[in-house]
Scaffold this active site. Structure first.
Site, PDB file in Angstrom:
ATOM      1  N   ASP A  39      -3.355   8.364  -1.282  1.00  0.00           N
ATOM      2  CA  ASP A  39      -3.739   7.316  -0.339  1.00  0.00           C
ATOM      3  C   ASP A  39      -5.183   6.894  -0.612  1.00  0.00           C
ATOM      4  O   ASP A  39      -5.515   5.718  -0.745  1.00  0.00           O
ATOM      5  CB  ASP A  39      -3.578   7.874   1.080  1.00  0.00           C
ATOM      6  CG  ASP A  39      -3.892   6.862   2.157  1.00  0.00           C
ATOM      7  OD1 ASP A  39      -3.662   5.663   1.926  1.00  0.00           O
ATOM      8  OD2 ASP A  39      -4.372   7.288   3.237  1.00  0.00           O
ATOM      9  N   ASP A  70     -22.677  13.464 -26.286  1.00  0.00           N
ATOM     10  CA  ASP A  70     -21.227  13.660 -26.134  1.00  0.00           C
ATOM     11  C   ASP A  70     -20.613  12.643 -25.193  1.00  0.00           C
ATOM     12  O   ASP A  70     -20.277  12.919 -24.057  1.00  0.00           O
ATOM     13  CB  ASP A  70     -20.883  15.087 -25.717  1.00  0.00           C
ATOM     14  CG  ASP A  70     -21.699  15.564 -24.521  1.00  0.00           C
ATOM     15  OD1 ASP A  70     -22.620  14.836 -24.122  1.00  0.00           O
ATOM     16  OD2 ASP A  70     -21.389  16.640 -23.995  1.00  0.00           O
ATOM     17  N   HIS A 127       0.812  -1.221   0.000  1.00  0.00           N
ATOM     18  CA  HIS A 127       0.000   0.000   0.000  1.00  0.00           C
ATOM     19  C   HIS A 127       0.853   1.283   0.000  1.00  0.00           C
ATOM     20  O   HIS A 127       0.711   2.102  -0.912  1.00  0.00           O
ATOM     21  CB  HIS A 127      -0.988  -0.029   1.175  1.00  0.00           C
ATOM     22  CG  HIS A 127      -1.694   1.263   1.433  1.00  0.00           C
ATOM     23  ND1 HIS A 127      -2.553   1.828   0.498  1.00  0.00           N
ATOM     24  CD2 HIS A 127      -1.650   2.118   2.484  1.00  0.00           C
ATOM     25  CE1 HIS A 127      -3.015   2.980   0.985  1.00  0.00           C
ATOM     26  NE2 HIS A 127      -2.482   3.175   2.189  1.00  0.00           N
ATOM     27  N   HIS A 174       3.591   7.185   5.213  1.00  0.00           N
ATOM     28  CA  HIS A 174       2.380   7.883   5.639  1.00  0.00           C
ATOM     29  C   HIS A 174       1.580   7.150   6.714  1.00  0.00           C
ATOM     30  O   HIS A 174       0.849   7.783   7.469  1.00  0.00           O
ATOM     31  CB  HIS A 174       1.490   8.246   4.443  1.00  0.00           C
ATOM     32  CG  HIS A 174       0.638   7.138   3.932  1.00  0.00           C
ATOM     33  ND1 HIS A 174       1.045   6.262   2.960  1.00  0.00           N
ATOM     34  CD2 HIS A 174      -0.631   6.769   4.261  1.00  0.00           C
ATOM     35  CE1 HIS A 174       0.074   5.398   2.711  1.00  0.00           C
ATOM     36  NE2 HIS A 174      -0.952   5.679   3.484  1.00  0.00           N
ATOM     37  N   GLU A 205       0.807   6.287  12.481  1.00  0.00           N
ATOM     38  CA  GLU A 205      -0.560   5.915  12.819  1.00  0.00           C
ATOM     39  C   GLU A 205      -0.645   4.447  13.253  1.00  0.00           C
ATOM     40  O   GLU A 205      -1.300   4.130  14.238  1.00  0.00           O
ATOM     41  CB  GLU A 205      -1.448   6.173  11.587  1.00  0.00           C
ATOM     42  CG  GLU A 205      -2.885   5.730  11.706  1.00  0.00           C
ATOM     43  CD  GLU A 205      -3.688   6.579  12.680  1.00  0.00           C
ATOM     44  OE1 GLU A 205      -3.197   7.660  13.055  1.00  0.00           O
ATOM     45  OE2 GLU A 205      -4.780   6.151  13.066  1.00  0.00           O
ATOM     46  N   ASP A 206       0.002   3.574  12.507  1.00  0.00           N
ATOM     47  CA  ASP A 206      -0.235   2.137  12.685  1.00  0.00           C
ATOM     48  C   ASP A 206       0.888   1.345  13.349  1.00  0.00           C
ATOM     49  O   ASP A 206       0.716   0.162  13.630  1.00  0.00           O
ATOM     50  CB  ASP A 206      -0.523   1.487  11.321  1.00  0.00           C
ATOM     51  CG  ASP A 206      -1.777   2.047  10.673  1.00  0.00           C
ATOM     52  OD1 ASP A 206      -2.628   2.563  11.421  1.00  0.00           O
ATOM     53  OD2 ASP A 206      -1.897   1.968   9.442  1.00  0.00           O
TER      54      ASP A 206
HETATM   55 MN    MN Z   1      -2.828   4.667   3.822  1.00  0.00          MN
END
Ligand code: MN
Length: 739
Positions: free
Chosen positions: A150, A270, A60, A85, A89-90
């Site tokens: 992301d 169109d 990812h 990124h 956070e993780d």
């Molecule tokens: Mn992400």
């Protein structure tokens, strides 16, 4: 089938090499060291994690970094941040780790990205989240660009999510991220986000449209070939390298057209656009584009209504292109987009592709459109009092608003959302100019503040030091900036007035032995039906609540008694009619019945005369009255002398008419009414305003007690600005319309 570790590692290495390959053009020598470092850190940190699809998590961040490099043209810093990124956070890695291993700039961007992630995991309302996100983003636009990468990757891999998760993310994408991409000029990404969102929110319809587009592909390609053929012949002679593409429009845009115009797929004509991309030198590109435009429209008749020139003046998100809609073979309208390869890169990858972030010491020095936009965002965010939802509405309106352009007196170009008024223009130039704006001259002609700007207008703003923003301005400004600034100013003003009110209330309370306590204030707030202390003190400061008439003893001491709020004020007004003014008729003070003439409504202090009517009643006219003069000349013998007695009750009301003429500025009506009814507390029976080519005429019917009273009022009204003329008029010149 699950890959074993070695195979996975090989795959990770291969994806990393692809990332390096696609980012080659935007990298400087030596950059690879820092990218490698970020990659190693991310691989380690995410080593035990897997995505919902079962794949290693590191796929990812690598994919996000690749989108940043390949599809947005972002440089090394962004690639590094994209790789990292999700680590704060993780995983166990902290911001301090990032700052130590990399640099504060990178740590700052990661911090922004982490905050956005944090914000989205909570259950607080989406709009509030969005506002927080933009706050973070205002620091560094790369935060939002990477966030978009992301989101795009998450949308591309959304099939592994639960149905509910899919819907939530898809809805959020179309609500927030696609508009954001649009505003940043990332058309390709915006289109993909919209299509992917539709795929999950309306799966059946999406599949049906996709199928139909596929089924008609061959037929469409045949048509495109026949359309292009004659153009190619001519372009070959021009001696410029070019490329022509016939591109189907996105499923989402077709869907939009079907919904908004209520059409069947078969009726949407169109379904594709022709794009002619020229490989011109920058100095020749505009000329070349116009040449191609001329060639195209000489072969196929153009629709003059649908010609779009964004090469002379680019869109504020950076988009440059020349669009024509022409009548192609078989009577079908075809959109042709003409642009240089440079313009095409901007249109495809957004302005981002042209921002150079390589030199870390230099931020965006060039005052470009994006900068202006970010400045605007910051300004909107400054308005902390507005609700988040209100903010979002305004923000989105600014995103989608089409533009108008206008010129300053010196010929500088300014772009504003379509529907903007001269007042928006004033605020766009400078907050102070907006706040002091009195009116404007557009192309030399006087217009009101509410004048809606048309393309190409040259606008000169007229200001006055006395001018102040007022509430009515909010009714006709379009831009968030103007709205925010007006609201701020009104709030500031209110606080100032409330401050004065508070001071005098506190003094009065002190003098009568009451504490300025929360308890006491609450009682007053309730008694006067104010919303809060601010509102109460504001009304006192403004004189809406007469400080002198506040009966503190009654309100504060006798708390057991049930109050009827407002009854005190009603009582004071009902006092007014008690006494009658004295009018001396004839030579003596004989008590004769009389009425005041309706045509001129004399008031105490006016020179008056009595007139005996056919029915034997006495009518009293103002000697200025045209009717009276007419009567005097014809029926001089019916005239009876009249004069006001010395003492006149202040409480008695007489009607009088006023005419106000001046330069038209909106907000003026409310200013006049404000002065009359709030500042001077004069009753208005009717009011009418009309404007004519920059001037206005206002007519008021008022209740006054005496000529002096009226003259005071006229003096105050004359102080509104230097252009105002105030004069007394006969009441039958005032329209009967009541306010
Ligand atoms: Mn992400």
């Amino acid at each position: 089938m699950k890959l074993d570790n070695t195979t996975e590692n090989k795959e990770i290495a291969s994806r990393y090499r692809q990332l390096l390959k696609v980012s080659k053009w935007s990298r400087e020598k030596g950059d690879i060291t820092i990218i490698r470092k970020a990659f190693v850190m991310a691989v380690d940190a995410h080593s035990s994690m897997r995505r919902k699809s079962g794949e290693p998590y590191i796929y990812h961040p690598i994919a996000v970094a690749r989108i940043a490099a390949e599809e947005m043209g972002l440089g090394t810093t962004s690639i590094v941040c994209a790789l990292l990124h999700d680590v704060v956070e993780d995983t166990d890695i902290t911001l301090e780790d990032i700052e130590r291993e990399f640099n504060p700039k990178i740590a700052n961007i990661i911090d922004g990205l982490t905050k956005i992630a944090g914000v989205y995991d909570t259950n607080s309302p989406q709009a509030e989240n969005f506002r927080k996100m933009l706050l973070t983003m205002a620091d560094d636009v790369r935060v939002i660009l990477i966030k978009l990468c992301d989101r795009l990757h998450n949308m591309r891999t959304l099939e592994h999510m639960s149905d509910r998760g899919q819907l939530k993310i898809a809805a959020e994408t179309s609500y927030i991220y696609a508009p954001l991409a649009h505003r940043l000029g990332l058309y390709t990404i915006k289109t993909e986000l919209e299509d992917l969102s539709l795929k999950y929110t309306q799966p059946a319809l999406y599949q049906e449209l996709k199928h139909k587009l596929n089924a008609t592909k061959e037929q469409r390609n045949r048509y495109i070939r026949s359309f292009i053929k004659p153009i190619k012949l001519e372009l070959d002679e021009l001696g410029v390298d070019y490329e022509i593409k016939g591109r189907p429009k996105s499923i989402h845009s077709i869907y939009n057209k079907m919904v908004s115009k209520n059409l069947e797929f078969e009726d949407v004509y169109d379904l594709f656009a022709i794009r002619i991309i020229l490989d011109s030198d920058p100095e020749d590109e505009k000329m070349d584009c116009w040449n191609v435009y001329s060639i195209t429209t000489s072969i196929f008749k153009p629709n003059p209504e649908r010609m779009r020139d964004w090469i002379s003046i680019s869109k504020s998100n950076g988009y440059e292109s020349l669009h024509a809609t022409v009548m192609g073979p078989k009577g079908q309208w075809v959109e042709v987009q003409i642009r240089s390869s440079r313009m095409d890169a901007i249109a495809e990858k957004g302005y981002a592709a042209h921002w150079k972030y390589k030199d870390e010491s230099k931020t965006l020095t060039k005052a470009n459109n994006l900068d202006n936009w970010l400045t605007q965002i910051r300004e909107i965010l400054e308005d902390q009092d507005g609700t988040a939802l209100e903010f979002l509405d305004e923000f989105k309106m600014n995103l989608y608003a089409k533009e108008v352009f206008a010129f300053t007196p010196k010929g500088l170009l300014r772009k504003l959302p379509k529907g903007s008024t001269t007042l928006d223009f004033a605020f766009d130039i400078h907050t102070e100019v907006g706040a002091k704006c009195l009116g404007a001259k557009v192309n030399g002609k006087l217009v009101p503040l509410s004048y809606e700007i048309k393309n190409g207008d040259q606008i000169e703003i007229l200001t006055s030091a006395k001018q102040k923003p007022n509430k009515d301005w909010l009714n006709f400004v379009k831009t968030s900036k103007a709205k925010t600034k007006i609201k701020q100013s009104l709030k500031d003003e209110k606080r100032v007035v409330a401050g004065l009110g508070k001071e005098s209330l506190a003094r009065k309370m002190r003098n009568t032995g009451f504490d300025y306590s929360v308890d006491n204030i609450n009682k007053l707030v309730i008694y006067f039906k104010a919303v809060d202390e601010l509102e109460l003190t504001f009304q006192i400061g403004k004189g809406i609540i007469d400080k002198e008439k506040i009966k503190l003893q009654e309100i504060l001491v006798q708390t057991a008694k049930v109050h009827k709020p407002g009854s005190e004020r009603e009582e004071s007004t009902s006092l007014k009619k008690k006494t009658s003014s004295e009018l001396l008729l004839g030579d003596a003070t004989i008590n004769m019945d009389y009425t005041l003439a309706q045509c001129c409504n004399p008031i105490p202090g006016d020179k008056v005369m009595g007139f005996i009517t056919v029915g034997g009643d006495i009518k009293v006219h103002n000697t200025r009255c045209k009717n009276a003069q007419n009567l005097m000349s014809k029926y001089g013998y019916r005239i009876i002398k009249a004069q006001w007695a010395g003492e006149v009750s202040i409480e008695e009301d007489f009607e009088a008419g006023l005419e106000i003429r001046g330069i038209d500025s909106l907000g003026l009506v409310s200013k006049v009414t404000d002065i009359v009814s709030k500042q001077l507390k004069v009753n208005m029976k009717s009011i009418s305003f009309e404007s004519l080519d920059g001037t206005f005429i206002g007519k008021l019917k008022l209740q006054v007690s005496h000529k002096e009273h009226l003259e005071q009022l006229m003096d105050v009204l004359k102080g509104i600005d230097q252009y105002i003329k105030v004069s007394r008029i006969d009441l039958d010149n005032v329209p009967k319309l009541t306010s």
